[in-house]
Write an enzyme that holds these catalytic residues in place. Structure first.
Site, short mmCIF file in Angstrom:
data_model
loop_
_atom_site.label_atom_id
_atom_site.label_comp_id
_atom_site.label_asym_id
_atom_site.label_seq_id
_atom_site.Cartn_x
_atom_site.Cartn_y
_atom_site.Cartn_z
N SER A 321 0.65 -0.95 0.13
CA SER A 321 -0.39 0.53 -0.11
C SER A 321 0.62 1.06 0.15
CB SER A 321 -0.90 -0.40 1.13
OG SER A 321 -1.93 0.93 1.28
N ASP A 332 10.60 5.63 -9.95
CA ASP A 332 9.45 6.79 -11.30
C ASP A 332 10.28 7.93 -11.59
OD1 ASP A 332 7.35 3.99 -11.99
OD2 ASP A 332 6.29 5.33 -11.90
N LYS A 346 -0.71 -4.20 -2.99
CA LYS A 346 -1.93 -3.73 -2.54
C LYS A 346 -2.33 -2.29 -3.15
CE LYS A 346 -4.98 -2.73 0.83
NZ LYS A 346 -5.08 -0.84 0.28
#
Length: 457
Positions: A321, A332, A346
Site C-alpha cells: 500500500s 519512477d 496492494k
C-alpha cells in the site's frame, strides 16, 4: 406482510418491499424522470415505489431472489433470527464479496481502525488479510509480540487458539487476536519453507505502540531510516529524522537508506509527505475511481531535505500500500535505487464512510498509480536490484603473503606508510542483515563515482 421500516438501509428496504409485490407487473412511467411507478404499502399507508429508469434499473430478478432468501431464513432457520441481524449480515456479505479490503465496520471494528491509524492499540502486532478463507500475515510490526515470537510475513494462520479460521470473517479473526495484555494466544500457521506442516506459535498480547519512524547512522555519512507504518504524523517524523541524521554528520549525508520492508502501509497522505521530503518536483501518485472525489493527484513541492543525496529503498513481500506508493514514486523519478524483493501488490484505496457515530463502511473507491502510470494492484513494485535475504558468514582467512614480506623488497619511494588502524567497526544491524549490508555497499559505490566525476570536472 409489511414492508421494512423507514430506518432500514435504502436498497435493502426497497428489496423487502418486493415480498408483497412478486406478482405485480410493472406500472406506469413518470414522463419527466422515466421512473417506473409501483403501488405499495408501508405500515398500512399507501405509497408509490419509484423504480429507476430502464438505463439505471435495478435487477428485479436478483432482488426478488434476495427477498425470497430473506423470507425463507426468517421462516425456516433452526433458530429465530431478527430482521436487524439478517439485514446487517446482508450488508457484511455485500461488502466482503467485493474484495478483501472492503468491510462493514461495527462499533468494535470501527474503534480498532481508528486506534491502528493513531499508532496505539491492543493485540499481537501483525497486519493481516484474508486469502482463500484463511488469514494471511502481510507483515509483523517491528518490536511487537508477534515479531518477537517469530511470526513472519507470508505465514498463513489456520487456527486461533482452538478455533479454526476457515469460515470466519476478517473482523471476527481480528477480534479474537485482540485481548487483555498479558494473555497468550496460540497461532497455528502454515509456512511455505516448512514443507506445509502446521507450526504452533504462542504470542503474548500487549499494548502495541508503533513508532512509525526509526533512525540511526550506520557509518559516518550514511544514514538509515526505518518506516514501520504510515500514520498521521509519519510525514513530519520522517523529515525530523532526516534533519537529525544530517546534524549528526555535520549538516549533510553521503547516502540514505529508507527501509520499507514489512511495512503494511497506512495513511496515504503520510506516504505522499515522505516522498515530497526527498523530491524536488514531479508527480508522486494519482488515483482513479468512478466518482470525482476518488480522482486525485499529488505532486512534490520544491525542496529536497537531503540535498540530492543518493537513496536506496529496501522493500520485500511485506511492503504494501503506502509503502509501494513511496517506493514507486522514487523509482519512477530515478530518485532512488529500489532493492530487495517484489512488494505485496496492494494498489487500491479504501475510504472509510461513517454511517453514524458507531458504524461505518470501509469501501474500496480507487486504484492508485505511480507517476509513470503503473498500477501496483496484484503486481507490486519490482526492485531495480533483486537481493534476497540470506545469512552471510565471513570466513576468517590467514593474511596473504605480500611483496612487503619479501626479504630485501624495494621500497615504494614514499617512505613508510602510516598505520591507520582497523576499519571502523561495522554497525551490528548491518552485520546481520544481508540486504541492508548490500544497500550500504551500493551507496558507498555511488559516492565513489560522484567523487570521481567531481575530480574530472
Amino acid at each position: 406482510m409489511k414492508l421494512a421500516r423507514r430506518n432500514a438501509p435504502t436498497v435493502l428496504a426497497f428489496a423487502a418491499c418486493l415480498l408483497v409485490l412478486p406478482a405485480l407487473a410493472l406500472g406506469d412511467t413518470d414522463p419527466e424522470t422515466g421512473e417506473t411507478l409501483l403501488p405499495g404499502e408501508i405500515d398500512g399507508k399507501d405509497v408509490t415505489v419509484r423504480l429507476p429508469n430502464p438505463e439505471k434499473q435495478l435487477p428485479l430478478d436478483e432482488l426478488r431472489k434476495f427477498t425470497e432468501v430473506f423470507g425463507r431464513i426468517r421462516e425456516a432457520y433452526v433458530e429465530e433470527v431478527d430482521d436487524k441481524t439478517l439485514l446487517e449480515n446482508a450488508i457484511k456479505g455485500m461488502l466482503s464479496g467485493l474484495d478483501p479490503h472492503s468491510a462493514y465496520l461495527e462499533p468494535q471494528a470501527y474503534e480498532e481502525l481508528e486506534e491502528s491509524t493513531s499508532g496505539e492499540f491492543g493485540g499481537l502486532g501483525i497486519e493481516v488479510g484474508m486469502e482463500d478463507g484463511f488469514i494471511r500475515v502481510i507483515s509483523p510490526i517491528d518490536d511487537t509480540p508477534a515479531q518477537k515470537a517469530g511470526v513472519q510475513a507470508g505465514d498463513v494462520i489456520i487456527k486461533l487458539g482452538d478455533q479454526p479460521v476457515k469460515g470466519m470473517t476478517l473482523e471476527e479473526a481480528v477480534s479474537l487476536m485482540r485481548g487483555e495484555p498479558g494473555t497468550t494466544l496460540t497461532l497455528t500457521i502454515v509456512r511455505d519453507d516448512e514443507g506445509g506442516a502446521p507450526i504452533e506459535i504462542d504470542v503474548e498480547r500487549a499494548i502495541i505502540k508503533v513508532t512509525s519512524v526509526k533512525s540511526r547512522m550506520l557509518e559516518p555519512g550514511y544514514g538509515y531510516l526505518r518506516l514501520t507504518q504510515f500514520q498521521a504524523e509519519t510525514g513530519r517524523e520522517f523529515v525530523d529524522a532526516i534533519n537529525r541524521l544530517e546534524d549528526r554528520n555535520g549538516g549533510s549525508l553521503n547516502g540514505l537508506i529508507i527501509d520499507l520492508r514489512n511495512n503494511p502501509g497506512g495513511v496515504l497522505q503520510a506516504a505522499v509527505e515522505a516522498a515530497d521530503a526527498v523530491m524536488d518536483e514531479g508527480l508522486i501518485v494519482y488515483t482513479e475511481g468512478r466518482i470525482q472525489s476518488s480522482k486525485l493527484r499529488f505532486s512534490a513541492q520544491p525542496g529536497d531535505e537531503t540535498d540530492g543525496a543518493p537513496i536506496v529503498v529496501l522493500i520485500n513481500g511485506g511492503s504494501a500500500s503506502a509503502s509501494e506508493i513511496l517506493a514507486g514514486a522514487l523509482q519512477d523519478h530515478h530518485r532512488a535505487v529500489v532493492m530487495g524483493t517484489e512488494s505485496f501488490g496492494k494498489g487500491s484505496v479504501q475510504t472509510v464512510v461513517p454511517l453514524d457515530e458507531t458504524h461505518a463502511i470501509k469501501l474500496t473507491t480507487a486504484r492508485y498509480y505511480t507517476p509513470s502510470g503503473r498500477s501496483i494492484q496484484a503486481k507490486g513494485i519490482h526492485p531495480d536490484i533483486v537481493v534476497r535475504q540470506g545469512r552471510l558468514t565471513e570466513v576468517e582467512n590467514q593474511p596473504f603473503f605480500t611483496e612487503a614480506d619479501l626479504s630485501g623488497h624495494l621500497e615504494n619511494g614514499e617512505g613508510e606508510s602510516e598505520d591507520n588502524g582497523d576499519a571502523p567497526a561495522r554497525d551490528e544491524l548491518v552485520s546481520r542483515d544481508y540486504q541492508l549490508r548490500t544497500s550500504l555497499n551500493l551507496l558507498k559505490g555511488l559516492k565513489i563515482l560522484d567523487q570521481s566525476k567531481a575530480i574530472k570536472e
